[in-house]
Design a protein around this motif. Sequence first.
Motif, short mmCIF file in Angstrom:
data_model
loop_
_atom_site.label_atom_id
_atom_site.label_comp_id
_atom_site.label_asym_id
_atom_site.label_seq_id
_atom_site.Cartn_x
_atom_site.Cartn_y
_atom_site.Cartn_z
N ALA A 46 55.94 59.09 10.78
CA ALA A 46 56.66 60.47 11.03
C ALA A 46 55.92 61.73 11.34
CB ALA A 46 57.00 60.75 9.51
N GLY A 47 54.49 61.46 11.10
CA GLY A 47 53.60 62.59 11.44
C GLY A 47 53.32 62.24 13.06
N LEU A 48 53.28 61.36 13.51
CA LEU A 48 53.13 60.96 14.86
C LEU A 48 54.42 61.51 15.64
CD1 LEU A 48 51.38 57.60 14.53
CD2 LEU A 48 50.40 59.69 15.84
N ALA A 49 55.48 61.15 15.01
CA ALA A 49 56.70 61.46 15.91
C ALA A 49 56.85 62.80 15.79
CB ALA A 49 57.98 60.82 15.00
N VAL A 55 42.32 47.92 23.64
CA VAL A 55 43.51 47.24 24.37
C VAL A 55 44.64 48.32 24.37
CG1 VAL A 55 45.03 45.40 24.35
CG2 VAL A 55 42.69 44.67 23.70
N GLY A 56 44.79 48.74 23.07
CA GLY A 56 45.88 49.62 23.18
C GLY A 56 45.91 50.97 23.58
N LEU A 57 44.52 51.46 23.93
CA LEU A 57 44.21 52.85 24.67
C LEU A 57 44.42 52.39 26.09
CD1 LEU A 57 43.50 55.71 24.34
CD2 LEU A 57 41.14 54.96 24.75
N SER A 58 44.21 51.08 26.67
CA SER A 58 44.59 51.00 27.96
C SER A 58 45.84 50.93 28.40
CB SER A 58 43.92 49.50 28.42
OG SER A 58 44.44 48.62 27.61
N PHE A 59 46.75 50.75 27.29
CA PHE A 59 48.14 50.84 27.64
C PHE A 59 48.67 52.31 27.52
CE2 PHE A 59 47.66 46.30 26.94
CZ PHE A 59 48.47 45.91 28.19
N TRP A 115 44.94 54.53 15.94
CA TRP A 115 43.89 55.42 15.51
C TRP A 115 42.95 55.80 16.95
CZ3 TRP A 115 41.39 55.39 10.51
CH2 TRP A 115 40.29 56.12 10.15
N LEU A 116 42.80 54.97 17.88
CA LEU A 116 42.00 55.48 19.04
C LEU A 116 43.06 56.22 19.60
CD1 LEU A 116 39.37 55.17 20.19
CD2 LEU A 116 40.03 53.26 21.37
N GLY A 117 44.12 55.84 19.78
CA GLY A 117 45.24 56.75 20.65
C GLY A 117 45.12 58.10 20.07
N LEU A 118 45.33 58.33 19.12
CA LEU A 118 45.53 59.65 18.42
C LEU A 118 44.16 60.29 18.61
CD1 LEU A 118 46.70 61.56 16.25
CD2 LEU A 118 45.17 60.61 14.60
N PRO A 168 53.13 58.77 30.59
CA PRO A 168 53.16 60.13 31.31
C PRO A 168 52.55 61.39 30.66
CG PRO A 168 55.34 59.64 30.70
CD PRO A 168 54.42 58.36 30.35
N SER A 169 52.41 61.36 29.26
CA SER A 169 51.99 62.83 28.58
C SER A 169 51.53 62.18 27.40
CB SER A 169 52.97 63.39 28.52
OG SER A 169 54.18 63.02 27.65
N PRO A 170 50.46 63.09 26.59
CA PRO A 170 50.34 62.85 25.30
C PRO A 170 51.50 62.75 24.29
CG PRO A 170 48.83 64.59 26.27
CD PRO A 170 49.99 64.15 27.24
N GLY A 171 52.46 63.58 24.35
CA GLY A 171 53.70 63.32 23.78
C GLY A 171 54.24 61.94 23.56
N ALA A 172 54.35 61.32 24.89
CA ALA A 172 54.84 60.08 25.04
C ALA A 172 53.90 58.97 24.15
CB ALA A 172 54.70 59.48 26.37
N ALA A 173 52.74 59.32 24.39
CA ALA A 173 51.51 58.42 23.62
C ALA A 173 51.71 58.58 22.21
CB ALA A 173 50.16 58.63 24.13
N PHE A 174 51.87 59.62 21.79
CA PHE A 174 51.95 59.73 20.13
C PHE A 174 53.34 59.17 19.45
CE2 PHE A 174 49.71 63.92 20.75
CZ PHE A 174 48.68 63.56 20.55
#
Length: 427
Positions: free
Chosen positions: A328-331, A394-398, A270-273, A403-409
Amino acid sequence: MTRSAPQPTTTTGWMPLVALATAQFLVVLSASIVNVALPRIRAGLDLSDTGQAWTVNAYVLAFGALLLTGGRAGDVHGLRRVFLIGTGLFALASLGAALAPTAAVLIACRAVQGIGAALLAPTALALVLTLYPDGQRRGTALGVWGAVSGAGGAAGVLLSGLLTSLYGWRAVFLVMVPVAVAVLVAVRLLVGADRPRGATLDAPGAVTVTAGLAALTYGLSGPWPLAVIGLLLLGLFAMSQRRTADPLLPARMRVVAVPNVLMALLGAVWLGLFYFLPLYQQRTLGYSPWEAGLTQLPLALVITLASWATGTASGRHVLPAGLVVLAAGLAWLSRTPPDGSFLVDLLGPTLLIGAGLGVAFVRLTAMASAGLTAADSGLAGGLVNATRQIGGAVGLSFLTMLPSPGAAFLACAALTLLISAIATRKA
């Protein structure tokens, strides 16, 4: 020492739910409404970089660290009483922030806002669970709860841009004052007082877990030794709970351990998105803050509709299916090109993400209170809020190491599939 549980006061109307859901909306709103206004606040109060960060962090730290204690305080001293105290603190702190003459006063008021939110958020959820105890009505109530929680983040971005442009940065705090006062009055009139348990609050446990959560949350985004200290304090808290006659977190709460672990993982997603999506839109696609907020309206709308529908849905596969849709949406979102457009590249994945988030939030919130008595409803509300908050930190710290928003998604998509796998086994 009496240990009688609060007397559940059921209701046949929906007006108490409206008031309590509005309180939850304020809690979510206050976390995001300052973001767009920060440049104006910085100019108006001559904020340093540190002061700007603390305008956000003071609220988040106080809120996340005190949620467990706030929920248990409601069980011990009365849910409605603690809710009203928290709402009153929140209203006064919002007014103080709107009138703040210096950066130090603003940051202090934001911390008090977080304390008020930590008292009102878990007790509001506990009151909803108590007022609407049967299956269908509880499902509807939790659907509304999930809808306002999901819409609050996007509403904060939109309102912040609009109010700051028209009336200045102080308006983003001032607007919350009359709403909080209205909620306080409505709950005072519509919700009957519950009977306190008469037990004592585990003060050493409350201090240890609050300090541990605050140190862990702050250390993950700042000086890492604080995170280590936070973990040590939380370990000390866990050991002390086995030796205390009336612990803050009793052993019977183990029945909701798995749902809370899943909520912590969902908090990271949630927070990462909501961290990386506006960042990608503004830095890569060149959106203004106002445009970034507007493009989140479909996401907020679908979260609202999915939460509402999930509240009355049945079946053990609803949660795993919703999580697969979310993954699926995040990928899909992770494949958005640098020159992507909203209609072609963003709208589709955000609709899937909204549907999945709405399902997951409502279902996990319901699971996190299943099998518990009314005497533990405040603690259940505090625990599920705390796990989502800390899991997000915790999740956001990792995720920020990627390297990019795409990798985070893409990482969020993988994490969502893990949640779905665990949820399927539990079902």
